[in-house]
Each structure stands twice: as C-alpha cells, then as structure tokens.
Design an enzyme around this catalytic site. Structure first.
Site, mmCIF file in Angstrom:
data_model
loop_
_atom_site.group_PDB
_atom_site.id
_atom_site.type_symbol
_atom_site.label_atom_id
_atom_site.label_comp_id
_atom_site.label_asym_id
_atom_site.label_seq_id
_atom_site.Cartn_x
_atom_site.Cartn_y
_atom_site.Cartn_z
ATOM 1 C CG ASN A 15 9.797 20.397 26.033
ATOM 2 O OD1 ASN A 15 9.575 21.581 26.246
ATOM 3 N ND2 ASN A 15 10.918 19.989 25.471
ATOM 4 C CG HIS A 18 7.357 25.412 22.463
ATOM 5 N ND1 HIS A 18 8.254 26.288 21.879
ATOM 6 C CD2 HIS A 18 7.831 24.161 22.217
ATOM 7 C CE1 HIS A 18 9.202 25.591 21.273
ATOM 8 N NE2 HIS A 18 8.972 24.301 21.470
ATOM 9 N NE ARG A 53 17.554 26.747 21.215
ATOM 10 C CZ ARG A 53 17.546 25.806 20.266
ATOM 11 N NH1 ARG A 53 16.658 24.845 20.276
ATOM 12 N NH2 ARG A 53 18.448 25.821 19.316
ATOM 13 N NE ARG A 57 15.921 29.758 19.926
ATOM 14 C CZ ARG A 57 16.253 29.040 18.852
ATOM 15 N NH1 ARG A 57 15.376 28.233 18.295
ATOM 16 N NH2 ARG A 57 17.452 29.116 18.328
ATOM 17 C CD GLU A 78 15.080 18.558 25.804
ATOM 18 O OE1 GLU A 78 15.181 19.556 25.071
ATOM 19 O OE2 GLU A 78 14.215 17.707 25.660
ATOM 20 C CB THR A 109 16.603 19.931 18.999
ATOM 21 O OG1 THR A 109 16.459 20.824 20.091
ATOM 22 C CG2 THR A 109 17.901 19.180 19.127
ATOM 23 C CD GLU A 159 14.171 12.382 24.406
ATOM 24 O OE1 GLU A 159 14.435 12.484 25.622
ATOM 25 O OE2 GLU A 159 13.400 13.148 23.821
ATOM 26 C CG HIS A 202 12.024 16.814 18.011
ATOM 27 N ND1 HIS A 202 11.520 17.348 16.854
ATOM 28 C CD2 HIS A 202 12.667 17.828 18.627
ATOM 29 C CE1 HIS A 202 11.867 18.623 16.766
ATOM 30 N NE2 HIS A 202 12.559 18.940 17.832
HETATM 31 N N1 PXP Z 1 13.076 15.509 23.321
HETATM 32 C C1 PXP Z 1 14.105 16.352 23.059
HETATM 33 C C2 PXP Z 1 15.490 15.879 23.321
HETATM 34 C C3 PXP Z 1 13.860 17.650 22.571
HETATM 35 O O1 PXP Z 1 14.902 18.469 22.301
HETATM 36 C C4 PXP Z 1 12.538 18.076 22.391
HETATM 37 C C5 PXP Z 1 12.258 19.459 21.929
HETATM 38 O O2 PXP Z 1 12.783 20.381 22.802
HETATM 39 C C6 PXP Z 1 11.501 17.170 22.695
HETATM 40 C C7 PXP Z 1 11.809 15.887 23.142
HETATM 41 C C8 PXP Z 1 10.084 17.550 22.550
HETATM 42 O O3 PXP Z 1 9.768 17.804 21.221
HETATM 43 P P1 PXP Z 1 8.395 18.466 20.858
HETATM 44 O O4 PXP Z 1 8.329 19.777 21.554
HETATM 45 O O5 PXP Z 1 8.456 18.577 19.369
HETATM 46 O O6 PXP Z 1 7.306 17.527 21.327
#
Ligand code: PXP
Length: 252
Positions: A15, A18, A53, A57, A78, A109, A159, A202
């Site tokens: 992901n 960030h 989003r 952001r 997402e 989230t 998920e 997550h």
């Molecule tokens: N899976 C989903 C559905 C998410 O919303 C997120 C965060 O955007 C992640 C995985 C990844 O989470 P993290 O950035 O905390 O590793």
C-alpha cells in the site's frame, strides 16, 4: 495423520498511500507514489494497493490514473461505497476493488465495513463493479455475521481487519492479542469454507506479520504504513524484501 500439504505462496500487496501523505505535507510533486509503486513492483510486490479517500488526503485522482497506466501488477483500489467512487472505479476498471468504511474524522480506516447492516444497498452497489470485471473485496472485522453477509452480497474476496490484533500487540495486551489472533484464524477458515478468498491487512509489522501469514486460508496481505516508515531507514526495496522473507518463513 496424512502428509502436510505445502502452503500456497502468499501474495504481498504494498500500500503506497503514505508516500502520497509525505508528498501532500508540502503540496508538491515528490515523493511520487507511482515511482514508489514501480519500485515496489520491482522489489517483489505482487500487487499495489491505493486508497482514494473522499477527502483526497493522500492518493489523488491523478495518482490512480498514473498507477493504472504504469503498473504491470494488479491494482487493488480501495474506496468507500459512494456513487463518486463507483464512477471512478468503473472508468478505470482496476483488477480489484476493496470496499472500505470511511469517516472523514478518522486517522485511518478504524474498523471493518458494517456489511450486515447495509446488505441490500451493498449488494446493489457491488453488482456493477463485478460486471465491469473487478474482483470485489470487502474489508471487514473477523466476525461471522459480517463474513456471512459479505458472502450473501456476492463478494469474491474478504479482507480481514488485523488492526485490533496489531494494536493489542503494540500496547502489550498480549492476552487480547492472542484472542484476536485466534478470532482471525477461525474466521479465515470459516470464510474459506464458504468459498470466499481471504485476504488480511492493517497495521501489520515485522513483529506481527508471521502468525497471520501462517494461516493457510489467507492468500494475500496488504501492508503499507509500516513498510513506508521502514523505508526511511533501510530503503523501500530492502523493507519489502524483509517483509517478503518473513512471510515466506511463516509459510514454510
Ligand atoms: N487493507 C486495507 C483495507 C486498508 O484500508 C489498509 C490501510 O489503508 C491496509 C490494508 C494497509 O494498512 P497499513 O497501512 O496499516 O499497513
């Protein structure tokens, strides 16, 4: 007891939200999330995850367009279940669409989607995504009722939200952590038996990834924040390689 079946390879979705968070802190053009996604791809990511989003952001509309053009691995897009996002998803037709809950005021989230409470609307919402050829995934807590509802509305994938497990670990609440892990284990098996493909993610870190990666039913982990943070210290490619190594170790 019969011979143990070797476990299938677990996919890693990186992901890159960030990277965009850091870029947006100054409102400029760097660091570029698409460059990060390409590097992640070269470093062994099996897919890229990005969350557009409602308030933009981090990831922007242009980022999604750039990712669709640049990636050779699948994009897991997402989004919240809104009409605006549905239009965007139908235009880009990413490999996968993961429906997530979204509240403007939350930092990330925070919980899974309440599928059971919104079943009718969600069933109608995901139908056109399926028709557009997207694999629809629903981000939910490890809860039997939510899993059954996700199955009923016709999702291909769930998920499982690993946030509660990771938070309990980080805060030293180890009994709770172990209970959360057990719930994730049981619900992975339950969802798999219903015929759902199981993903998880997550808050996962090097310290928390292995027990989840060891669940035989889990086929994909989506990990972002920790990897991007760790990239500050070791670089993005080594940060991904280490996550991959831990996942493979857990699986072997
Ligand atoms: N899976 C989903 C559905 C998410 O919303 C997120 C965060 O955007 C992640 C995985 C990844 O989470 P993290 O950035 O905390 O590793």
């Amino acid at each position: 007891m019969g011979l143990m079946q070797p476990l299938g390879r677990l996919r890693l979705g990186v992901n890159i939200d960030h990277v965009a968070t850091v870029r947006n802190a100054r409102g400029g053009t760097y660091p570029d999330p698409i460059r990060a996604a390409k590097l992640a791809e070269e470093s062994g990511a099996d897919g890229i995850t990005a969350h557009l989003r409602e308030d933009r952001r981090h990831i922007s509309d242009a980022d999604i367009e750039g990712l669709m053009e640049a990636l050779t691995v699948p994009l897991n897009f997402e989004m919240a279940a809104t009409e605006e996002m549905l239009t965007i998803a139908k235009r880009h037709r990413p490999h996968a669409v993961c429906i997530v809950p979204e509240k403007r005021e939350e930092r990330t989230t925070e919980g899974g989607l309440e599928v059971a409470r919104d079943e009718n609307r969600l069933a109608h919402f995901i139908a056109p995504l399926r028709d557009a050829g997207c694999r629809v995934s629903i981000f939910i807590a490890a809860d039997r009722m939510q899993i059954e509802a996700a199955h009923r509305i016709g999702a291909a994938v769930i998920e499982l939200h690993t946030g509660a497990y990771c938070d309990a670990h980080a805060e030293g609440r180890f009994d709770e952590r172990d209970a959360e892990l057990e719930r994730l284990r049981e619900m992975s098996a339950f969802a798999h038996d219903l015929g759902l493909e199981v993903h998880a993610g997550h808050g996962l870190t090097y310290d928390t990834v292995k027990p989840v990666a060891a669940f035989p039913e889990v086929m994909e982990l989506n990990i972002g924040h920790f990897i991007i943070g760790e990239a500050i210290f070791r670089g993005l490619a080594p940060a991904i390689h280490e996550m991959r190594r831990l996942m493979d170790e857990a699986r072997s």
